[in-house]
Write an enzyme that holds these catalytic residues in place. Structure first.
Site, PDB file in Angstrom:
ATOM      1  N   ASP A 143     -18.178 -32.317  -2.569  1.00  0.00           N
ATOM      2  CA  ASP A 143     -18.445 -33.029  -3.821  1.00  0.00           C
ATOM      3  C   ASP A 143     -17.791 -34.402  -3.737  1.00  0.00           C
ATOM      4  O   ASP A 143     -16.670 -34.522  -3.231  1.00  0.00           O
ATOM      5  CB  ASP A 143     -17.854 -32.198  -4.975  1.00  0.00           C
ATOM      6  CG  ASP A 143     -18.022 -32.869  -6.325  1.00  0.00           C
ATOM      7  OD1 ASP A 143     -18.913 -33.733  -6.456  1.00  0.00           O
ATOM      8  OD2 ASP A 143     -17.259 -32.516  -7.253  1.00  0.00           O
ATOM      9  N   ASP A 168     -17.950 -33.392 -10.136  1.00  0.00           N
ATOM     10  CA  ASP A 168     -18.689 -32.488 -11.029  1.00  0.00           C
ATOM     11  C   ASP A 168     -18.690 -31.056 -10.503  1.00  0.00           C
ATOM     12  O   ASP A 168     -19.337 -30.174 -11.070  1.00  0.00           O
ATOM     13  CB  ASP A 168     -20.119 -32.993 -11.277  1.00  0.00           C
ATOM     14  CG  ASP A 168     -20.980 -32.963 -10.022  1.00  0.00           C
ATOM     15  OD1 ASP A 168     -20.452 -32.607  -8.936  1.00  0.00           O
ATOM     16  OD2 ASP A 168     -22.182 -33.286 -10.115  1.00  0.00           O
ATOM     17  N   ASP A 173     -22.693 -33.003  -2.881  1.00  0.00           N
ATOM     18  CA  ASP A 173     -23.731 -34.024  -3.017  1.00  0.00           C
ATOM     19  C   ASP A 173     -23.847 -34.835  -1.726  1.00  0.00           C
ATOM     20  O   ASP A 173     -23.046 -34.684  -0.799  1.00  0.00           O
ATOM     21  CB  ASP A 173     -23.443 -34.934  -4.228  1.00  0.00           C
ATOM     22  CG  ASP A 173     -22.003 -35.428  -4.243  1.00  0.00           C
ATOM     23  OD1 ASP A 173     -21.485 -35.744  -3.148  1.00  0.00           O
ATOM     24  OD2 ASP A 173     -21.385 -35.490  -5.335  1.00  0.00           O
ATOM     25  N   ASP A 200     -39.562 -23.434   4.215  1.00  0.00           N
ATOM     26  CA  ASP A 200     -39.121 -22.310   3.387  1.00  0.00           C
ATOM     27  C   ASP A 200     -40.219 -21.248   3.307  1.00  0.00           C
ATOM     28  O   ASP A 200     -41.394 -21.575   3.135  1.00  0.00           O
ATOM     29  CB  ASP A 200     -38.824 -22.871   1.982  1.00  0.00           C
ATOM     30  CG  ASP A 200     -38.083 -21.896   1.093  1.00  0.00           C
ATOM     31  OD1 ASP A 200     -36.977 -21.492   1.472  1.00  0.00           O
ATOM     32  OD2 ASP A 200     -38.601 -21.567   0.007  1.00  0.00           O
ATOM     33  N   GLU A 215     -38.967 -20.474   8.336  1.00  0.00           N
ATOM     34  CA  GLU A 215     -38.132 -19.389   7.826  1.00  0.00           C
ATOM     35  C   GLU A 215     -38.949 -18.103   7.846  1.00  0.00           C
ATOM     36  O   GLU A 215     -39.928 -17.970   7.115  1.00  0.00           O
ATOM     37  CB  GLU A 215     -37.651 -19.660   6.392  1.00  0.00           C
ATOM     38  CG  GLU A 215     -36.616 -18.610   5.973  1.00  0.00           C
ATOM     39  CD  GLU A 215     -36.504 -18.349   4.477  1.00  0.00           C
ATOM     40  OE1 GLU A 215     -35.569 -17.653   4.077  1.00  0.00           O
ATOM     41  OE2 GLU A 215     -37.368 -18.820   3.711  1.00  0.00           O
TER      42      GLU A 215
END
Ligand code: GLC
Length: 540
Positions: free
Chosen positions: A29, A33, A37, A208, A272
């Site tokens: 981070d 927060d 990120d 995915d 995947e």
């Protein structure tokens, strides 16, 4: 935009690469927060370079209501403000490129978020122009779902839409409606997403749930799964032979490959897939026109013993189409941690296995530290997929960078509990030659030095006494690996085969000497051996 480098040595880069799965939400981070990120990743690129991986697969950062933490995409060509901005993706590409690494994005083609403009439009009326971009069916005669298909997130795969009086299909959460890939407009729109990111310079995509892209055109029921056992997730009650795994998926993959082929630099598709090796290999496609790297997840559920691994590798190697490049996975953000599944001793052996088998290994964030499943108290559970053993938060808890509050991951309240443990953090492990981090770095460095570990053939030798022995050979070099797959010390013998030098052991106590004739492996010890000519005057 980062320039896309070509590969040296006549081989596409992804045949030499070790991939690292970076679970963005839990990596670093930067703004307090409590959520990882992209600017956070930028701060840690040197860590990735020092680790020695070649490519980084970053989990979704697209705008999303986060019902499934980014796998519910509301805009495939943007960046959610939680994770940063589009310019951060460009910066990341440049930063990785400067250190010789590549970036692979997560491409989520099977479904969108309910908040995606396409679905909002589709759901507005039966006559909406994009209605057919999703899969809508009339209720069954009793008003129930149109067929028996099950969602992998739990329950039926169908949700009734009051407003238009039809059901829509979702292979995962109701907030993740499945796209209709039989509609050419959907195909084109989703191929355009690939072009968008390829134009920015990304080197490939992890696709995915590739196997779910197409369903039976007649929506026939799935049959019961005879191997279902109580305690398995609910969706395993059925065999998904109609709701997934349709052979025409390869036509879609061919269209994706055609898009990638228009870009220089050997861009790659990683699929995947959770199939047994015999069906998995079909995803390489006719003439290798499928995905270049179908994920082989079979080590995840294998009964962990030398014979089991030997049989698996032999079956897989025998089933690979000519020229296909194998892949290996020990963990990811959907599966319990390897160190919890196998225990810390065997996790070290497993890392040696992963990084010395033939093919492209993918290392899951935190496995290089030997992180275990975190304890997630019920009030902190975030994952909405339900079912026995299914709380995926345990393997998604944040990276442990140091031993301070927030573990160096965040200055705020982390979105999932951080679970500090003495000696577990990067800071604690990096100076400790016996740590899991040092072992992983050493394995990655060895792989770079010893070309036979990358391009050498695989030859399984034996699994006697629960010690797995195999060789990797190229024209110049023979490397032998011996893995003791339990905690009992073992005696082994290579009598008459000359002397071997221990290039690396999982046991920091082992002195890097010669092995000759009979040798002993400590419990949970694996060694990588190189033949040595002792007349050369090396140490005895
Ligand atoms: C893949 C992802 C998983 C996600 C699912 C639905 O299996 O790895 O995290 O929930 O797809 O997108």
């Amino acid at each position: 935009m980062a320039p896309v480098r070509m590969s040296g040595g006549g081989q596409p880069w992804w045949r030499r690469a070790v991939f690292y799965e970076l679970y963005l939400r839990s990596f670093q981070d930067s703004d307090g927060d409590g959520i990882g990120d992209l600017p956070g990743v930028l701060r840690r690129v040197d860590y990735l370079a020092e680790l020695g991986v070649d490519a980084v697969w970053v989990t979704p950062f697209y705008p999303s209501p986060m019902a499934d933490f980014g796998y519910d995409v509301a805009d495939h060509c943007g960046v959610d403000p939680t994770y940063g901005a589009l310019a951060d993706v460009d910066r990341l590409l440049e930063a990785l490129d400067r250190r010789g690494m590549r970036l692979v994005l997560d491409y989520v083609p099977n479904h969108t978020s309910v908040e995606h403009p396409w679905f909002r439009e589709a759901r507005a009326s039966r006559s909406a122009e994009r209605r057919d971009w999703y899969l809508w069916r009339e209720p069954a005669p009793d008003g129930g779902p149109p067929n028996n298909w099950l969602s992998q997130a739990g329950g039926s795969a169908w949700t009734f839409d009051e407003r238009t009086g039809q059901y829509y299909l979702h292979s995962f959460l109701p907030e993740q409606p499945d796209l209709n890939w039989r509609n050419p407009a959907v195909r084109e729109a989703m191929l355009q997403v690939l072009r968008f990111w390829l134009d920015r310079g990304v080197h490939g995509f992890r696709v995915d749930v590739l196997g779910a892209l197409l369903k039976d055109a007649d929506f026939r029921d799935d049959p019961p799964n005879p191997r279902y056992q109580p305690g398995d997730p609910d969706f395993m009650r059925l065999l998904p032979i109609r709701s997934a795994n349709q052979p025409e998926i390869l036509e879609i993959v061919a269209a994706m490959r055609a898009v990638l082929a228009r870009y220089p630099g050997e861009r790659v598709l990683i699929g995947e897939l959770y199939d047994p090796v015999e069906t998995l290999v079909s995803y390489y496609g006719p003439a290798l026109g499928g995905v270049q790297l179908p994920f082989n997840m079979n080590l995840l559920w294998l009964r962990w013993c030398a014979q089991g691994v030997l049989d698996l590798v032999n079956r897989y190697e025998a089933g690979l189409p000519g020229g296909a490049w194998p892949t290996w996975v020990l963990g990811n953000h959907d599966q319990p941690r390897v160190a919890s599944r196998l225990g810390p001793g065997q996790a070290r052996v497993a890392a040696m296995l992963l990084l010395t088998l033939r093919g492209a290994p993918t290392l899951y964030q935190g496995d290089e530290l030997g992180l275990r499943n975190a304890e997630i108290p019920p009030h902190r559970v975030r994952d909405r997929f339900t079912g026995p053993g299914r709380c995926r938060d345990q393997q998604r808890s944040p990276m442990l960078w140091d031993d301070g509050p927030g573990a160096g991951f965040t200055a705020g309240e982390p979105w999932l509990p951080v679970e500090p443990r003495a000696g577990a953090s990067v800071r604690a492990q990096q100076e400790d030659p016996g740590s899991m981090l040092s072992l992983t770095r050493a394995l990655l460095a060895l792989r770079r030095r010893e070309a036979a570990l990358v391009d050498g053939d695989w030859r399984g030798i034996s699994a006697a006494d629960n010690v797995l022995i195999y060789e990797r050979c190229n024209a110049e070099r023979r490397i032998r690996v011996a893995l003791n797959m339990d905690e009992t010390p073992k005696e082994g013998g290579f009598a008459g085969e000359g002397a071997w030098r221990v290039a690396l052991s999982t046991d920091p106590a082992r002195d890097k000497g010669w092995i000759d004739g009979v040798f002993t492996l400590a419990g949970d010890e694996g060694v990588v051996l190189r033949p040595e000519n002792r007349t050369g005057g090396g140490p005895r």
